[in-house]
Design a protein around this motif. Structure first.
Motif, short mmCIF file in Angstrom:
data_model
loop_
_atom_site.label_atom_id
_atom_site.label_comp_id
_atom_site.label_asym_id
_atom_site.label_seq_id
_atom_site.Cartn_x
_atom_site.Cartn_y
_atom_site.Cartn_z
N GLN A 248 24.57 36.67 32.02
CA GLN A 248 23.69 37.54 31.24
C GLN A 248 22.39 37.86 31.96
O GLN A 248 21.79 38.90 31.73
N HIS B 282 25.10 41.44 32.49
CA HIS B 282 26.50 41.58 32.12
C HIS B 282 26.79 40.89 30.81
O HIS B 282 26.18 39.87 30.48
N SER C 123 32.65 42.38 30.59
CA SER C 123 32.27 43.12 31.80
C SER C 123 33.29 42.83 32.91
O SER C 123 33.72 41.69 33.09
N LEU D 2 34.35 42.79 36.87
CA LEU D 2 33.71 42.65 38.17
C LEU D 2 34.74 42.37 39.25
O LEU D 2 35.80 41.79 38.98
#
Length: 577
Positions: free
Chosen positions: A389, A393, A397, A399
């Motif tokens: 966070q 994100h 999220s 990635l």
């Protein structure tokens, strides 16, 4: 396919009015009278929700037991049933009849397969909803979205993808209706030259037609010659718009097209196809001289497509020797009687224009497959939110591994967690402890190596993967991609079979793979459902064929070895490497 009726529009006048408003906005060409006819006031009108293979909801509107509209992400699209009633609802582009089979199989329509009319194309912009018709019939057989404007198509020299196909005649959505065939609608004659030609045709009615065929009656309209981008087989979860729902298709129109030729002409064409295929795939210069009987039985027969059978008596040649005489007359090969009563092929002109043309087209078809680009991705799980966070994100999220690595490195440096005495270690703070350590480790581990820290982080994120097929937008799926799985099974009489699963995930058509394998190894190959699944199939071929599979998948299709499981089960071939 899962579906359920969740509403009956007869029960709600408001819903019916809203739909009529939405249709009027989506298709302004409809007159008020046509709109009332399209969305009637009293007739039963149902809405059905269908879930695609990806879990997406597709709404289908039914009238008189036929689907008339489908809706994806709040956008309305007409079905072919609707377009047969209102054929001029959408701008239309025409293609050759055999192309329908490819479109129905999940292919997008490439510009070389679009027929250019003398009057020119309709003027459309990129993203315009269009109808696809077959040459000589105005009744649409597909609904597609233009991927280029008309100007861009012409500027590109009619090369590249022209239309992303959403729905076709003979797909599952069509099967949801009464399964009627396209009506025969005469093309609108607007060009004076075309009108004059049409009048000439009317004058010719009743006269005996004069038709001239070459040795291959299909050479002018060859499905393989048209540049269509093949997609996942209809047995796979397609990713082509609504084709995720509309798989499992038929060859009805292609069969009807071929029926225009006599059985002898069709058999002649099949002999031509198998003849050139055998020369390309089965015969080497070192094999010559080759008995003509061996060439027919061992080479040409094995090149015959699945479901078809060579029968020289059904051709116009009647005898195989006459077929070879024809090929010799064209100077493609030379046949001699080396022994009394026994003929052999002694020479082949490998540079003959017809052979070179077939070889080139066949090479293009073989090279049409491009291995997908597969990238592992990671989703932020609930447990890992505190660690991510700070970098902005949230849960869910997505990635890449490099992004995860950079986020972790920045987190460690920002919070000054690098061990001062040994920079190869990272101090475990409260957040790292909660996110990365098991309960049994939390009181024991105070430092982690960088590699251990990063691997623990990746293990605790939600696995995803991105697949990008050639010329298409990337697709993100949950979990790790399943490898192509190859196993050997024992059957009765101690016979072995090779079973191949998960070809669809890599954009490979299981039926095509089965056909190629069947021709290469001259063994029976079949397609069967994968036990315990609804939409997956597997290829089963007689014998242990892993050597041939490895060559095909690794060398011809260029798939990375890490995505193929079971190659170690190949039969040992002595010391040969």
């Amino acid at each position: 396919m899962i579906f359920k009726v969740f509403s009956n529009l007869d029960d709600s006048v408001r819903h019916r009015r809203k739909l009529r408003t939405d249709v009027a906005a989506a298709f302004p060409n409809l007159s008020a009278e046509q709109l009332t006819e399209f969305i009637p006031n009293k007739e039963e009108l149902n809405v059905i929700k269908i879930y695609s293979h990806k879990g997406e909801a597709v709404t289908v509107y039914m009238n008189n037991r036929n689907p008339i509209l489908f809706e994806i992400e709040k956008a309305l699209y007409p079905t072919v049933y609707t377009l047969w009633v209102y054929p001029d609802l959408l701008p239309a582009f025409s293609t050759w009849p055999p192309v329908l089979q490819k479109l129905a199989g999940g292919a997008d329509l490439m510009l070389p397969g679009v027929v250019v009319p003398s009057s020119g194309f309709p003027q459309v912009e990129r993203g315009t909803l269009c109808a696809v018709t077959l040459l000589g019939n105005r009744a649409p057989v597909a609904v597609a979205v233009a991927t280029m404007s008309t100007a861009e198509m012409l500027a590109a020299g009619m090369k590249g993808k022209g239309f992303a196909v959403l729905h076709t005649y003979t797909d599952h959505l069509w099967e949801y209706g009464d399964k009627s065939y396209p009506p025969t609608l005469a093309p609108l004659v607007t060009d004076p030259a075309e009108k004059e030609s049409a009048e000439d045709e009317e004058e010719m009615e009743g006269k005996e037609p004069v038709i001239s065929f070459s040795t291959d009656p299909l050479q002018h309209v060859d499905v393989g010659d048209l540049s269509l981008k093949e997609r996942d087989s209809c047995t796979a979860p397609c990713e082509n718009g609504i084709d995720t729902v509309l798989c499992g298709l038929k060859d009805t129109l292609l069969t009807a097209y071929l029926s225009c030729f006599s059985p002898a002409e069709q058999m002649d064409a099949l002999f031509n196809q198998c003849f050139f295929h055998a020369l390309k795939c089965k015969v080497k210069k070192s094999d010559l001289p080759l008995l003509t009987s061996t060439f027919l039985r061992s080479h040409m027969f094995s090149c015959c497509p699945a479901g078809q059978q060579l029968d020289i008596k059904k051709s116009s040649y009647k005898k195989f020797s006459k077929f070879l005489q024809c090929m010799q007359h064209q100077k493609i090969l030379q046949v001699k009687e080396l022994n009394k009563g026994v003929e052999s092929i002694v020479e082949v002109d490998w540079k003959h224009p017809e052979y070179v043309e077939y070889y080139s087209k066949s090479e293009e078809r073989e090279q049409a497959y491009h291995a997908p680009e597969i990238i592992p991705l990671y989703g932020v799980s609930t447990k890992m939110i505190p660690l991510f966070q700070e970098s902005g994100h949230r849960k869910g999220s997505i990635l890449s591994s490099s992004e995860v690595r950079n986020i972790i490195i920045n987190y460690v440096k920002t919070n000054e967690l690098v061990d001062e005495t040994n920079k190869n270690f990272v101090k475990v703070n409260a957040i790292l402890c909660d996110c990365l350590l098991d309960k049994s480790e939390q009181d024991e581990i105070s430092n982690l190596k960088w590699d251990d820290l990063l691997s623990r982080c990746l293990e605790r994120l939600q696995p995803l993967h991105q697949v990008t097929f050639f010329g298409q937008e990337p697709i993100v799926r949950k979990g790790n991609i399943e490898p192509i799985n190859i196993t050997i099974a024992q059957r009765s009489s101690n016979k072995k079979v090779t079973i191949i699963k998960n070809l669809e995930l890599y954009g490979l058509d299981p039926q095509c793979v089965a056909n190629v394998l069947q021709q290469k190894v001259q063994a029976s190959a079949t397609i069967t459902p994968v036990p315990g699944t609804k939409d997956r199939v597997q290829v089963q071929i007689q014998g242990n064929q892993i050597h041939h599979l490895a060559k095909m998948l690794l060398e011809e299709y260029q798939l990375p070895r890490k995505y193929i499981q079971g190659l170690e089960k190949a039969p040992k071939l002595g010391r040969k490497k």
